[in-house]
Every structure is written in structure tokens, then in C-alpha cells.
Design a protein around this motif. Structure first.
Motif, PDB file in Angstrom:
ATOM      1  N   PHE A  20      34.145  75.978  -1.111  1.00 46.73           N
ATOM      2  CA  PHE A  20      33.558  75.347   0.056  1.00 46.73           C
ATOM      3  C   PHE A  20      34.082  73.912   0.212  1.00 46.73           C
ATOM      4  O   PHE A  20      34.477  73.484   1.290  1.00 46.73           O
ATOM      5  N   CYS A  21      34.123  73.203  -0.933  1.00 40.56           N
ATOM      6  CA  CYS A  21      34.616  71.831  -0.906  1.00 40.56           C
ATOM      7  C   CYS A  21      36.054  71.788  -0.408  1.00 40.56           C
ATOM      8  O   CYS A  21      36.417  70.960   0.415  1.00 40.56           O
ATOM      9  N   TRP A  22      36.820  72.726  -0.917  1.00 41.14           N
ATOM     10  CA  TRP A  22      38.246  72.754  -0.582  1.00 41.14           C
ATOM     11  C   TRP A  22      38.419  72.948   0.924  1.00 41.14           C
ATOM     12  O   TRP A  22      39.178  72.254   1.597  1.00 41.14           O
ATOM     13  N   PHE A  25      37.342  69.720   2.729  1.00 44.21           N
ATOM     14  CA  PHE A  25      38.377  68.677   2.712  1.00 44.21           C
ATOM     15  C   PHE A  25      39.500  69.036   3.665  1.00 44.21           C
ATOM     16  O   PHE A  25      39.964  68.220   4.437  1.00 44.21           O
ATOM     17  N   GLY A  26      39.896  70.283   3.541  1.00 45.03           N
ATOM     18  CA  GLY A  26      41.020  70.744   4.342  1.00 45.03           C
ATOM     19  C   GLY A  26      40.757  70.555   5.828  1.00 45.03           C
ATOM     20  O   GLY A  26      41.647  70.207   6.588  1.00 45.03           O
ATOM     21  N   GLY A  28      38.846  68.353   7.053  1.00 42.26           N
ATOM     22  CA  GLY A  28      38.538  66.959   7.374  1.00 42.26           C
ATOM     23  C   GLY A  28      37.100  66.783   7.826  1.00 42.26           C
ATOM     24  O   GLY A  28      36.799  65.953   8.663  1.00 42.26           O
ATOM     25  N   ALA A  32      31.187  61.062   4.988  1.00 40.68           N
ATOM     26  CA  ALA A  32      30.855  59.792   4.355  1.00 40.68           C
ATOM     27  C   ALA A  32      31.826  58.683   4.754  1.00 40.68           C
ATOM     28  O   ALA A  32      33.014  58.907   4.908  1.00 40.68           O
ATOM     29  N   ALA A  33      31.265  57.470   4.948  1.00 38.54           N
ATOM     30  CA  ALA A  33      32.115  56.297   5.141  1.00 38.54           C
ATOM     31  C   ALA A  33      32.538  55.810   3.771  1.00 38.54           C
ATOM     32  O   ALA A  33      31.899  56.109   2.777  1.00 38.54           O
ATOM     33  N   SER A  34      33.615  55.047   3.695  1.00 41.04           N
ATOM     34  CA  SER A  34      34.027  54.510   2.405  1.00 41.04           C
ATOM     35  C   SER A  34      33.043  53.408   2.003  1.00 41.04           C
ATOM     36  O   SER A  34      32.372  52.822   2.858  1.00 41.04           O
TER      37      SER A  34
END
Lengths: 350, 705
Positions: A20-22, A25-26, A28, A32-34
Motif C-alpha cells: 500500500f505504501c509503495w 508513494f508511487g 504521489g 504530509a508537509a515537510s
């Protein structure tokens, strides 16, 4: 022995999370802000306050938090605000005169107003979930090092603990007794009071308190008042309902309640910290009925540890009339619990 | 509040997330590039995932973290001199064996605690028994009886060999809120501190989590959070460091190694060798033995003043610090291997190997003296130089040693009774067996006053000696046995012929000192160096005299006895504080650069609050202070009163406190005498007067050998 770790049973689920994470990320999709963006956004809503003080031991500056676009600022009630003119400086260097709208003495909270429009501000309506371990930024005018349009200082850490405040500074006892966030970064600095505690999403979660030492350990506390409590104080002030100091003080701060009034005679107080051994028990008293005996060692009153004779009397004083009283004692190397019925009134009987 | 509580279900959930993230980063290689492409966002998520990782780690260890409550403990809280707060009795502990063995610190359960209670995470209280203490690392082992086969979780140990500076660490405790353990996050700052007994972290470590674990990111326990051992860096206690970014933990791996001994009820003590070094400069000076305590492991193994320790447990030793690094982690009863290098007169150095079993304590040591004051000349007092010169000079000259000239003999002391007189030169010293026959040890040539001090300092009262004394052209043999150091000030002390008009009053400027202390400085030369007396009066706010008046009081006595008197003022007008100690140390340095001073005659004194502070300042500054006078005050509660050691003894003068009862004076005296310090009692002070004559005369007498 008990060991932790059930990952193996959950390995399948973990793999799914990874996938799910992958995908996330993929695509985009991360929201979250940095940390840098979070800080920059939050710092615009934190102001530097300058007022009375400058005498030995008292600073003439602290920090405030903008909580409405119309210019309401919450901060800590302190001698800094005892000034005819309070200066309020935003992070872009804009300088306003602030007026004191009201105070909540029980929470030691003050509300100021500056004449501005469309000001950047935090919302008091949100109350993000905060637990031990939540990562935080503490933003404040510590030591007054930020001048002019310089941004307030930022520290990072985690919420170390959540616990009712029990603190003082010298003879001054903090009136607020509700929960505070204990922090693992050093915020007990001049100028920090009124500073903003934000989570790593940039949401306001608390307000840094004034410099206090914990009553229990004597150490300087690094703490913040949770935002829900700040919001309650702010609403009370805006509604004109904030309590006045005379009717809001904790009833029994610094007072002692003699255990003798429940039939317990403790050993005489000769040492600095006399262990609370029972010397004797009055006949037909609550203590006698509860089965307490001479030489019992009191270790807790209603769940609160009592390290000394004085601590027993303080713990009893902090209860209200009619509260059930429960002693934990050590007798012959074993823990015994005793119910002593209701606590008598504060007034002494003849 | 409900949102504080965290259910087990959530904990497992976050474990899953972290495991997932690990799989993402490590397992799926091709993902690496994807993460880099979405750069900023990956790092943002990392911050959030790190938070989850901290929680997962803490959750793994949480079950083993308990609260400790000590009843009736009189530990001074923290804050040192200026602010002492009462200890709460609430601290943390760690389960280290499933059937109820709990480790905590001696801060949580001091020796005088009446009862220790363990509050389990379930909220249940249990009576705890103190089974044993580790006095080297400041830990306490408690035992609780668990009911019906109940077990406590035991955390995994993070091996010391895997530790790396910079790795995440989490400090945990249950003193803040027993229901939810506290967390403080930081990195590992050092893997070897307090002479090998601790690791260091920048996570917030304070009385709120002492006794709790410092864990790694996998939830394994690195060590037990503890105050810095008091003997480490000249600190009075380690507890003041709590907001400094410096925290310590005793490695659990080390503790587990000795846990079976502690479980047997065996308390562990720091291992003592029993030697004093010639130099106090741990970092640069070689480990040259200045004295061996009588009856100590070192003495029994045959070590001698002048020996240089060159190897310990197989590790080469070139500086004292390297020896301490090997020695300090050892407990009493451990055996260490030492190699020393010894030089006999005119012979090449040879090496001797010894196996030495360290002791838990030494027989009480009392300073023994012959009763002579050596001729004062600054040069030989510097032990480093004396030693180096000695090694180079003796073989070249090949002649007899230079000896030490007697300047004055204290009446009614062993030297006076044996007929030693001023002007005699002591050239060698020889120990004798109790029956009077010489034997056992060699004749030791005496090169310097410092060497003589080291030789006599290591001896016991009553040890029979034979001195070779040069008087004119005659060589005499004098039999003498040192006696206990007298404290009374002799009445016919030699008075210096200094001119009072040459005594100046000035401020001792030093870098970073805003209010330099006032000093009364008599004339001095390298042949006639000054003694030093630092006198702490009332804190600044309570002092009603002007600086000039304060100094004038001392002028006559300071001149008469050749004593430089330093009169510091307190930085905080209300009380003496820690920063004042640092200022005094700098003032002494500043004085040293201006006037020749005699390091054997440095003393602190004070009246009232300043008297108690004088003791604490002397403890903080260490063995360089040879006397403390506490006038109209008592030993402070924070006083440690380390047992006297050769080279670290102090003469103490006490006078009754006007605010404390007489029994306190007697108790102080007893406590000091039991620790081996010579104690004298002064008459009660009258009014505000300060007995300047007595104090300056006493400073003069401290240099007696």
C-alpha cells in the motif's frame, strides 16, 4: 517469561501495508508537509510579546499565539502583561499594540487583542489526538533572542508524559491542577511562557507554561497546557465567565489534614521525612473500625504514594469532605488495603 | 481522559506499519528509486514513521518498566547547594527476571529508606525487599513476591558491542504517570563514560525516569537510567545535569553479568587498590605511585612510592587516566594484573608483575606526622618536575640524594621528642619491623619535601622509622614513629618577619569573573611562599561591611603567618552557589600566577552559611584543599565526607553553630573523625568577630610532615 512481538502472525498484513505504501508513494499521494514547511507555517502564528519587567528575575518578554484572524492572542498570565502598553511583534516584523481583553486566573491564561485583519492564526476548534510519544515542535521567544522580524526559536521533542500539574515556584503555587503535557525538550526558559506547541502536522496542540518546579521532585518542569484547556479558558474569558482568583483557588493547597481526626496517631515528626508509621489507634474511630493497628506503615492514600508523615496529611487535605478514604498499608511484609469511610469536614470538632 | 489510554490493538497495528516500512525500504529493491523521485514526501513520511517506530520500541519495553515508591527516605532532592527540594519517593525500576527481580537506582531507594514499594503496570502495589546494592554503579536490586506463578516481562538486552554513537535511544520511566510510561527521545552520545561504567544519551534523563530503561529502536534495553556516579567529574551528584542534554545509563549487559551475585544478596563495592598518585593531572601524567595505604591491596602486593604503573590487565598505561579506565569498572574482589617499573638507586629500571585482588574498603586512614615543617622552596613541591629531574640527575651525579631541610619542629611531636632540630637535613628514611630490627624494605633516599610527604603519608601511626639526618658534617640515625596529626594551633609558631606595609589588598582578576574576589596578599618569595586561606563570609546581601573593612580585619594575621587571604563574594546576593566555587578556583589560579604559593597549606574557611559552603567547596575542588574551618555552622546536609586518603586528608576546625544544638556539633565531629579527619573544636565565637590569628596560624601549621 513473556516476550513481545507478534509480527510473524501479522507478517501477511505487514506485506500488504508495504504494498500500500509503495502504491501511495508511487502515486504521489502523501499529504504530509515537510518539517521545514510545517515550522514555517506555524511560526507565522506565533508572536513575541514585550511588556513590563526587566527587574531582577523577571523578564519583560514572553510569547503569544494568534488564534483568530481578527487578532486575538492567547498567552500566559504574568507580570509581563502588567504594562500600560504591550508590544506584539509578528514573525514578519509587523508591530502592534496589544490590549488585555481578559484573564482566567485558574488556568493563568490571558487573552490579548491586536488591531489587525486577515492575520494568520491557529484554530482552537481542532483538538488533535496527543499521546505519550507524539512528536512536537515548541516555538517560543525563549531568552528573547529573536528580535525584530526574526522568527521565534523552534525546539523539537516528544510528549514525554501526560499528568496533572502539581508545581510551584518558591512560595508561588500554580493554581492550575489539570493535565499537562510533559515534554522531553527544555522549555523552562525565560520568554517561553505562552509559546506554541505544535505537532508535526503543524496543528496547535498546547501552550507552553511558565517556569515551575514539580512539587514532587523539585525539578524544573518542561510542560504545556493542552489546547482543549486553552480553548475552554479562552471561551470563558470571551463569555465574561472567567472565574476571579478568590473563588477559583484550589481549596486546600498547602494545608494539612491531621490523620488523628480519623483516629490515626502517626509517629512523632522528628526527621525531615518521617516514615508514616502508625503509633496508635483511637478507640471506636474510623481507623479502629477499618482494622488499622499500631506499627502499620502507610504507603498510599487513595492511590497516591505517601513517602512521609507530611505527605499523608497533604493527601488527606486534598480530598473533599465526604470522599471515601482508602489506605494502603504494609503489615508484616504484606500489602493490606483498608477502607476508612468518608473523610470528615475540614472544620475541627471540639 | 480516554484519549490518553492506548489499547494493545493499536500497538500491534503500529508494529505492523513499521514492519511494512522496513519491508518497503529493504525488501523491494526497485522501490528505492521511486522513493528518491518523490524526495521531499518520502522524508516527510519518514518523520511520521519514525514516531511510530519510537512508540513500537517503547511498547515492547513498557511491560518491564515499573514505578518504585520509597517510604521515609530522607534523600536531599536535587539542586545542590542553593536549592534542595525534598525527594518524592517516586521513581522507576526495570524488571530483569520473570519471577520478580527489579533493578532501580540508589537515588530511588536510598540507604535510609524505610520501605520500598513496587507499583506494577497493572496498578497493583507489592512490598519490595532490598536484596543487594551495586555501590560502584549506584544500583539497587529489589525482589517482590509474585502471586500464583505470575510473571513479569523481561526485556531483551541491547549488546554493548552493537552500540553506535548517533543511534536512536528512548529513555522511559513510570514516575510521571504510572499508567502510561514516559518517553524521551534522543540519540546515543557516547558509549563509554564514567570510566567505562555508563553510556551517554541526549534524551532527557532526570529524576522522572531514573531507574527506567534506555532502550534502542528495537525496544531492547541498553541500560538503566541513573545519575552520573558522584566520583566522575568533580560533580557533587549527577542529578543537576537533567536539563543539559546529558544523560547516563548503566549498561544492562554489564549488570546482567553480576546479577546472579546480586540475587544471592551480595552487595558489590567499587574495587580499591589503595594508592595515591604523584600527580593530580589524570590526563597527562604517568601513573607514578606517591603513596600506598598501609594494609591496602597495593601495599600487600609490594607496590612502593616511586613505582610507575605501565600496564594494567594487559593494556599499556602511559597516563593515570588509562589506569583508571581499567580500574574503575572493577568491583571489590576482582583480581587485576599490574606491571610496574621500578628504579633502584643507580640501577636500570626493572619490571615487576603483580596479581592484585581489589578491596572493598581500607582500614581507616589517619594522617600521621613526624612534626617537622620542611624548608619551603617552591621548586621541589612540584612533584612532576621533581620526579623528572630526579630520574635524570641521580645517575649522572652518582652522589647522595639532596635531602630535605627541617625549618621548624612542632613541640611535643615525635620529631621533637626524638631530638630533631631546625636546620637538620633528612637524607633517607627506612622502615623498621615492629621489634626494632631494620628489615623488609630498603633505605629510601629523600629527594624532596613532596617525596617525604608521600612516604610519611602512606605510613600508619606508630610505624617505626629510622631517619638518616645530616647535622653539620655529622650523620645521625634518628629512630622515630609518626603520630596522629595535631589540630591545635601551636602557640610558638614561627612568625614571618614580613613587613605589614608590604601587604597589599587587591582584587584577583580572572577571565569570565564579573566580581573578582578581594585578596589580602603579604610579600612572598620562592623561599617564602604563601599559604592560602579562602574565607567565605555571609552571602553578599547579608554582609554589612564594606570590602575594605572586610579585608582590613585580616591584614595583621595574614602578614604574621604569611597567608594569602581570599575573600570571595557570592554571585547570588542571597546565598552561596555553585558558580561561586568556579570563581574561587579561578581566583586561586590567578593568585598562583602572581605569588609563589605553598600547595600544602591551602585551606577554606567560612562562617555561618559560608562555613557550610566552605566544606562543599572543598569537596568540589578536591584534595588541593588541606583544611576546612566551619565556624558557627554545621556540616551541610549535602556533605559527602569521603574517607580520608593519603594526599586527600583535611584538618577540620569546628565551632558551635548558634542556630543548631550541641549534639549536631558532636555528630559532625564523630562523622569526620570516623572518616579519618583530624578535628579540632574552637571556642564559641563572640559577636561578629572572626578569629583571624587562629585561622592564619592554623593554615601555617597544615604544612607539617
Amino acid at each position: 517469561m513473556i516476550y513481545y512481538g507478534q509480527q510473524s502472525q501479522r507478517g501477511h498484513e505487514a506485506l500488504m501495508v508495504a504494498v500500500f505504501c509503495w502504491i501511495a508513494f508511487g502515486m504521489g499521494a502523501a499529504q504530509a508537509a515537510s518539517p521545514e514547511e510545517t515550522i514555517a507555517g506555524a511560526a507565522r502564528k506565533v508572536v513575541k510579546l514585550y511588556g513590563a519587567g526587566g527587574v531582577r528575575g523577571l523578564e519583560a518578554y514572553q510569547t503569544g499565539i494568534l488564534i483568530s484572524a481578527e487578532g486575538y492572542v492567547v498567552t500566559v498570565m504574568s507580570t509581563v502583561l502588567d504594562a500600560d502598553e504591550i508590544d506584539c511583534v509578528l514573525d514578519d516584523g509587523r508591530r502592534y499594540k496589544a490590549t488585555l481583553t481578559g484573564v482566567d486566573p485558574r488556568r493563568e491564561l490571558a487573552v490579548l487583542r491586536i488591531e489587525g485583519e486577515d492575520l494568520p492564526s491557529f484554530s482552537l476548534q481542532e483538538s488533535p489526538r496527543v499521546t505519550v510519544g507524539t512528536r512536537i515542535f515548541a516555538m517560543s521567544n525563549l531568552f528573547g533572542v529573536a528580535v525584530g522580524d526574526e522568527r521565534v526559536s523552534v525546539q523539537h521533542g516528544v510528549v514525554s508524559g501526560i499528568v496533572p500539574l502539581d508545581a510551584r515556584r518558591g512560595a508561588y503555587e500554580a493554581p492550575y491542577r489539570g493535565d499537562v503535557y510533559i515534554l522531553d525538550c527544555t522549555t523552562n526558559n525565560p520568554g517561553s511562557p505562552g509559546g506554541a506547541l505544535v505537532d508535526w502536522h503543524g496543528r496547535l496542540i498546547g501552550m507552553l507554561g511558565k517556569e515551575l518546579r514539580a512539587n514532587a521532585s523539585g525539578i524544573w518542569l518542561n510542560y504545556a497546557m493542552p489546547i482543549e484547556e486553552v480553548a475552554r479558558g479562552y471561551e470563558a474569558i470571551q463569555a465574561g465567565q472567567a472565574a476571579t482568583p478568590s473563588d477559583s483557588q484550589s481549596p486546600a493547597v498547602g494545608m494539612l489534614f491531621d490523620a488523628l481526626r480519623m483516629g490515626v496517631v502517626l509517629v512523632p515528626d522528628l526527621l525531615d521525612k518521617t516514615p508514616p508509621f502508625i503509633e496508635s489507634i483511637r478507640k471506636d474511630s474510623a481507623a479502629a473500625k477499618a482494622g488499622l493497628r499500631p506499627d502499620d506503615l502507610l504507603v498510599a492514600v487513595n492511590g497516591r504514594a505517601v513517602a512521609s508523615r507530611t505527605a499523608v496529611q497533604q493527601a488527606l487535605a486534598d480530598l473533599a469532605e465526604g470522599d471515601p478514604v482508602r489506605f494502603v498499608i504494609v503489615r508484616d511484609g504484606a500489602i493490606v488495603e483498608c477502607d476508612l469511610g468518608q473523610r470528615p469536614s475540614d472544620a475541627r470538632k471540639p | 481522559m480516554s484519549w490518553i489510554d492506548r489499547s494493545r490493538g493499536e500497538m500491534s497495528r503500529s508494529e505492523v506499519w513499521v514492519t511494512g516500512l522496513m519491508l518497503l525500504c529493504c525488501g523491494i529493491g526497485t522501490t528505492q528509486s521511486t522513493v528518491c523521485v518523490s524526495g521531499a514526501r518520502a522524508s516527510d513520511t519518514l518523520a511520521i514513521e519514525e514516531e511510530s517506530a519510537f512508540r513500537v520500541a517503547a511498547d515492547r519495553a513498557a511491560g518491564a518498566v515499573v514505578r518504585i515508591e520509597a517510604i521515609g527516605a530522607s534523600a536531599d532532592g536535587i539542586g545542590g547547594v542553593a536549592e534542595a527540594a525534598p525527594a518524592t519517593g517516586s521513581s522507576s525500576g526495570l524488571s530483569v527476571a520473570a519471577n520478580g527481580w527489579i533493578l532501580t537506582t540508589s537515588f530511588a531507594v536510598p540507604k535510609d529508606a524505610t520501605q520500598a514499594i513496587v507499583l506494577l503496570p497493572s496498578g497493583m502495589r507489592q512490598v519490595a525487599r532490598v536484596v543487594a546494592r551495586d555501590l560502584s554503579r549506584g544500583l539497587v536490586l529489589l525482589k517482590i513476591d509474585l502471586q500464583d506463578g505470575a510473571e513479569l516481562p523481561v526485556p531483551a538486552v541491547s549488546p554493548r558491542s552493537e552500540l553506535a554513537v548517533g543511534q536512536w535511544t528512548i529513555a522511559m520511566g513510570r514516575a510521571i504517570n504510572h499508567a502510561v510510561p514516559s518517553m524521551a527521545v534522543g540519540i546515543l552520545s557516547a558509549t563509554n563514560r564514567a570510566w567505562g561504567r555508563a553510556v551517554q544519551s541526549d534524551a532527557s534523563v532526570s529524576p522522572a525516569n531514573y531507574g527506567g530503561p534506555l532502550i534502542d529502536i528495537q525496544g531492547r534495553v541498553i541500560g538503566i537510567l541513573a545519575p552520573l556516579p558522584a566520583d566522575t567529574a568533580g560533580m557533587m551528584t549527577g542529578t543537576e545535569l537533567y536539563d543539559s542534554g546529558i544523560g547516563f545509563a548503566v549498561p544492562l549487559e554489564d549488570v546482567m553479568r553480576v546479577l546472579p551475585r546480586l540475587q544471592q544478596g551480595e552487595s558489590l563495592f567499587p574495587g580499591i587498590l589503595g594508592i595515591g598518585y604523584q600527580s593530580r593531572d589524570l590526563m597527562t601524567a604517568p601513573a607514578v605511585v606517591a603513596s600506598c595505604r598501609a594494609g591496602s591491596p597495593a601495599a600487600q602486593a609490594g607496590l612502593r612510592p616511586g613505582d610507575t604503573i605501565v600496564e594494567a590487565d594487559g593494556r599499556p598505561v602511559t597516563r593515570i587516566a588509562e589506569l583508571r579506565q581499567v580500574l574503575v569498572p572493577h568491583y571489590a574482589g576482582d583480581t587485576i594484573d599490574l606491571v610496574v617499573e621500578r628504579r633502584a638507586d643507580n640501577a636500570a629500571p626493572h619490571r615487576i608483575t603483580s596479581h592484585i585482588t581489589l578491596a572493598a574498603s581500607l582500614p581507616p586512614w589517619r594522617r600521621a606526622v613526624l612534626g617537622i615543617v620542611p624548608s619551603r622552596s617552591v621548586r621541589p613541591q612540584s612533584t612532576d618536575e621533581g620526579d623528572r629531574e630526579g630520574h635524570q640527575r641521580n645517575p649522572k651525579r652518582g652522589g647522595p640524594s639532596k635531602g630535605v631541610t627541617v625549618a621548624w619542629v612542632w613541640p611535643d611531636t615525635p620529631a621533637a621528642k626524638a631530638g630533631v632540630i631546625a636546620g637538620d637535613v633528612i637524607v633517607s628514611i627506612e622502615e623498621q619491623s615492629p621489634d626494632g630490627r631494620a628489615g623488609g624494605t630498603e633505605k629510601v633516599p629523600v629527594d624532596s619535601a613532596a617525596m617525604l610527604a608521600g612516604l610519611i603519608g602512606g605510613m600508619e601511626i606508630g610505624q617505626r622509622l629510622r631517619l638518616s639526618v645530616l647535622r653539620g658534617k655529622e650523620t645521625l640515625l634518628v629512630e622515630v614513629a609518626p603520630a596522629a596529626m595535631p589540630v591545635a594551633v601551636p602557640e610558638n609558631m614561627p612568625i614571618s618577619d614580613r613587613d605589614v606595609n608590604q601587604t597589599t589588598i587587591q582584587r584577583l582578576e580572572a577571565p569570565e569573573v564579573a566580581k573578582p574576589p578581594l585578596a589580602v596578599l603579604p610579600a612572598a618569595s620562592s623561599e617564602q611562599p604563601l599559604g592560602v586561606l579562602v574565607f567565605f563570609g555571609m552571602p553578599a546581601a547579608a554582609a554589612d561591611q564594606t570590602d575594605a573593612a572586610r579585608a582590613a580585619v585580616w591584614k595583621a594575621a595574614a602578614t604574621r603567618y604569611g597567608v594569602a587571604v581570599i575573600l570571595p563574594g557570592s554571585n547570588d546576593p542571597q546565598r552561596w552557589g555553585r558558580e561561586d566555587m568556579a570563581h574561587v578556583a579561578r581566583a586561586i589560579e590567578s593568585l598562583r600566577s602572581q605569588r609563589p604559593i605553598d600547595p600544602s597549606r591551602v585551606a577554606f574557611a567560612g562562617r555561618g552559611a559560608g562555613g557550610s559552603f566552605a566544606w562543599l567547596a572543598a569537596e568540589a575542588i578536591g584534595p588541593a584543599v588541606h583544611g576546612v574551618a566551619i565556624l558557627d555552622a554545621t556540616l551541610p546536609r549535602q556533605a559527602i565526607v569521603e574517607p580520608a586518603e593519603p594526599g586527600g586528608s583535611r584538618s577540620v576546625l569546628l565551632s558551635r553553630s548558634s542556630t543548631q544544638p550541641v549534639p549536631k556539633l558532636d555528630a559532625d565531629r564523630k562523622r569526620l573523625e570516623e572518616a579519618g579527619y583530624p578535628v579540632g573544636i574552637l571556642p564559641d565565637l563572640v559577636g561578629d568577630s572572626i578569629p583571624t590569628e587562629i585561622l592564619c596560624g592554623w593554615v601555617e601549621s597544615l604544612g607539617v610532615l
